[in-house]
Scaffold this motif. Structure first.
Motif, PDB file in Angstrom:
ATOM      1  N   LEU A  54       0.831  -1.201   0.000  1.00 50.60           N
ATOM      2  CA  LEU A  54       0.000   0.000   0.000  1.00 50.60           C
ATOM      3  C   LEU A  54       0.871   1.258   0.000  1.00 50.60           C
ATOM      4  O   LEU A  54       2.079   1.207   0.234  1.00 50.60           O
ATOM      5  N   GLU A  55       0.234   2.377  -0.285  1.00 54.93           N
ATOM      6  CA  GLU A  55       0.949   3.654  -0.281  1.00 54.93           C
ATOM      7  C   GLU A  55       0.204   4.665   0.573  1.00 54.93           C
ATOM      8  O   GLU A  55      -0.989   4.506   0.849  1.00 54.93           O
ATOM      9  N   HIS A  56       0.934   5.711   0.980  1.00 61.96           N
ATOM     10  CA  HIS A  56       0.363   6.731   1.846  1.00 61.96           C
ATOM     11  C   HIS A  56       1.077   8.042   1.576  1.00 61.96           C
ATOM     12  O   HIS A  56       2.278   8.055   1.276  1.00 61.96           O
ATOM     13  N   PRO A  57       0.379   9.187   1.664  1.00 62.08           N
ATOM     14  CA  PRO A  57       1.033  10.469   1.388  1.00 62.08           C
ATOM     15  C   PRO A  57       1.986  10.933   2.476  1.00 62.08           C
ATOM     16  O   PRO A  57       2.706  11.904   2.280  1.00 62.08           O
ATOM     17  N   GLU A  58       2.030  10.247   3.623  1.00 63.09           N
ATOM     18  CA  GLU A  58       2.907  10.662   4.704  1.00 63.09           C
ATOM     19  C   GLU A  58       3.934   9.584   5.021  1.00 63.09           C
ATOM     20  O   GLU A  58       3.687   8.389   4.845  1.00 63.09           O
TER      21      GLU A  58
END
Length: 564
Positions: free
Chosen positions: A475-479
């Motif tokens: 998964l990816e996350h902006p932080e």
């Protein structure tokens, strides 16, 4: 290649005027088809004047039409002329006195990719200027092309790194990204900033700007050499940052200055450069380290998209969102019509300008941790790199590797960066007659500062979970989260596909790994954390039962690692 401001508004009167000009433009194009070769002069002079008074729409249409159609309608210069007023030799050599000469060799010709070459303009017409700024003098000193000694009046210091920012085709001194990027650098680092302004040479037909770019490269190289010889500039401390056509200009500079430290290419221009030899375009030999970010590498025939190169031209080339259309962006020809209808505005303009604007708004480039092959960086770690300012920490830089293509995802500013995580869920024994569950898992990780990072592990559809099995999620996350302390796990049971009469889930442990740190080896500490991974479970190490619609909290613990 250009930025469309979202501030201009079209009233009814302006819309009518715009439509009249657009109709005249269409008439001229039709006339070209009827008049054949005799129409190119009308197109080159009148059509562009029609669009000249349109600050947004005109620039969008003008840039697109120039890039695609100008090579057809503007012939190659018949005689090679030196810029000193004398005729050059038959090899197409153009000399500029103290700057040296430009040789347009056979490398610059290709029947498909570069069928035409024009002579570069005169120095007094292109009028390259340099603005030197620093923390102590953010306003800066402007240094004209014909008086480089004025640099001694600036705050330039040779004992610090020098960032050189170069704009591209149909851009210029009014482009906000140059100022935004400069402010971002000066807000974080003690550096010299040199803005390159070649507005007069870039606001012309595209093939003319391509020719002028060779001269601009000579001008910049001459200025940097002067700083080297007169003010102590070390070439290894120079970092050239070029957008679009400015990327190739940076390459020309690198050819003239041995030992140049670094070049960063922001979506290097495609027309007249794609599949051409290294001498024509940016390439790894132009600096000690060349990193490139591709954001608009689709087909140029797709409604004006695809102004950027697709092929790798650096030591390491990054392709956010596959290097094609970027989030929040529109094809250049679509933007004016969307604006006229007032349906929406597009902060980023086209995908070609996306990389320049977003890197400037993301705190001196996006410091994005990038994955080469999802969860593996290879034996030597060169399959991963940091895209942006710290790309020079890439492990392949010291090994001589080049042409390495890395792909990642990206959002829009201020969350341009995307950080990547692997979450592994290990189940215990599932009670009941059936040994599987169909449902959804939601996780929320909490760091030491109380910040929360939520991941919906089954966002698309419920997943079947089986007793004593492992499940991995990428998964990816902006932080970017550092010291994660606990995780909240929520379980939602769906009866579809499950034979069990039970609705609970048995969770042995859960782990989260920041894959962007790409360690070659990792060891887990007593607190249940490693260089990039955190493990959560019951402190006793036994599985925890989660009922349907229940949320449980697990702490980071070294007791979890033994069951990995």
């Amino acid at each position: 290649m250009f930025l469309l401001s979202s501030h201009n508004k079209f009233g009814p009167g302006k819309q009518e005027a715009w439509l009249r000009r657009l109709c005249l433009m269409a008439f001229l194009v039709v006339s070209l088809g009827l008049r054949g070769a005799q129409g190119h002069e009308i197109f080159g002079s009148t059509a562009m004047e029609v669009l000249k008074g349109l600050p947004e729409v005109g620039r969008a249409l003008r840039n697109t039409l120039q890039a695609i159609l100008a090579p057809i309608f503007q012939p190659r210069d018949a005689t090679a002329q030196s810029r000193d007023g004398t005729t050059a030799d038959a090899s197409n050599t153009y000399c500029y006195g103290e700057l040296g000469c430009i040789v347009i060799s056979r490398d610059f010709y290709h029947p498909i990719h570069r069928p035409l070459n024009l002579a570069p303009g005169k120095r007094e017409d292109v009028r390259v200027t340099f603005k030197i700024t620093s923390k102590e003098d953010p306003v800066g000193v402007v240094v004209p092309w014909n008086d480089v000694r004025k640099a001694k009046e600036s705050s330039f210091k040779p004992n610090r790194n020098t960032k050189v920012i170069i704009h591209g085709f149909s851009n210029g001194r009014d482009m906000p990204f140059m100022e935004d990027m400069s402010k971002a650098f000066l807000g974080n680092y003690d550096v010299n900033i040199i803005w390159i302004d070649w507005t007069d040479g870039s606001f012309v037909l595209y093939n003319r700007a391509v020719a002028n770019s060779l001269l601009v490269g000579l001008e910049i190289a001459h200025f940097l050499k002067w700083l080297r010889d007169n003010m102590g500039l070390n070439p290894a401390d120079i970092h050239l940052i070029g957008h679009s056509l400015g990327s190739h200009i940076a390459g020309y500079v690198g050819e003239k200055i041995p030992g140049l430290g670094r070049i960063t290419g922001l979506d290097p221009a495609e027309p007249f450069f794609q599949h051409l030899p290294n001498t024509v375009r940016l390439d790894p030999s132009d600096a000690n380290f060349v990193d490139v970010i591709h954001t608009d590498s689709g087909s140029i025939f797709n409604i004006g998209q695809g102004f950027g190169l697709r092929q790798p031209v650096g030591h390491v080339d990054f392709y956010p969102n596959d290097g094609k259309r970027q989030p929040g962006c529109e094809p250049p020809l679509a933007i004016p019509f969307r604006r006229m209808s007032r349906k929406t505005t597009f902060k980023n303009g086209s995908s070609h300008f996306f990389v320049a604007r977003n890197t400037a708004e993301s705190n001196v480039f996006c410091i994005i941790r990038h994955l080469g092959k999802c969860l593996s960086c290879g034996v030597d770690g060169t399959g991963c790199a940091l895209m942006g300012l710290h790309a020079d920490t890439w492990r392949g830089a010291a090994t001589g590797k080049e042409g390495v293509q890395l792909f990642t995802s990206a959002g829009t500013a201020p969350s341009f960066c995307r950080y990547h995580y692997q979450i592994v869920v290990e189940l215990g024994d599932l009670p009941g007659t059936g040994r599987d569950r169909m449902g959804k898992l939601h996780t929320t990780f909490i760091d030491g500062d109380g910040r929360k990072m939520a991941f919906d592990l089954t966002s698309k559809h419920p997943k079947q979970f089986t007793s004593r099995n492992h499940y991995s999620f990428f998964l990816e996350h902006p932080e970017n989260f550092g010291d994660v302390r606990e995780v909240q796990v929520k379980w939602e049971m769906t009866r579809r596909g499950s034979k069990s009469t039970q609705t609970s889930l048995s969770l042995q442990k859960i782990a989260i790994r920041n894959v962007d740190t790409y360690p070659l080896k990792e060891s887990v500490s007593r607190q249940g954390r490693s260089e990039s991974s955190f493990f959560f479970c019951e402190r006793s190490g036994v599985p925890v039962t989660i009922a349907h619609q229940e949320t449980v909290t697990l702490k980071v613990s070294s007791n979890c690692f033994g069951s990995n």
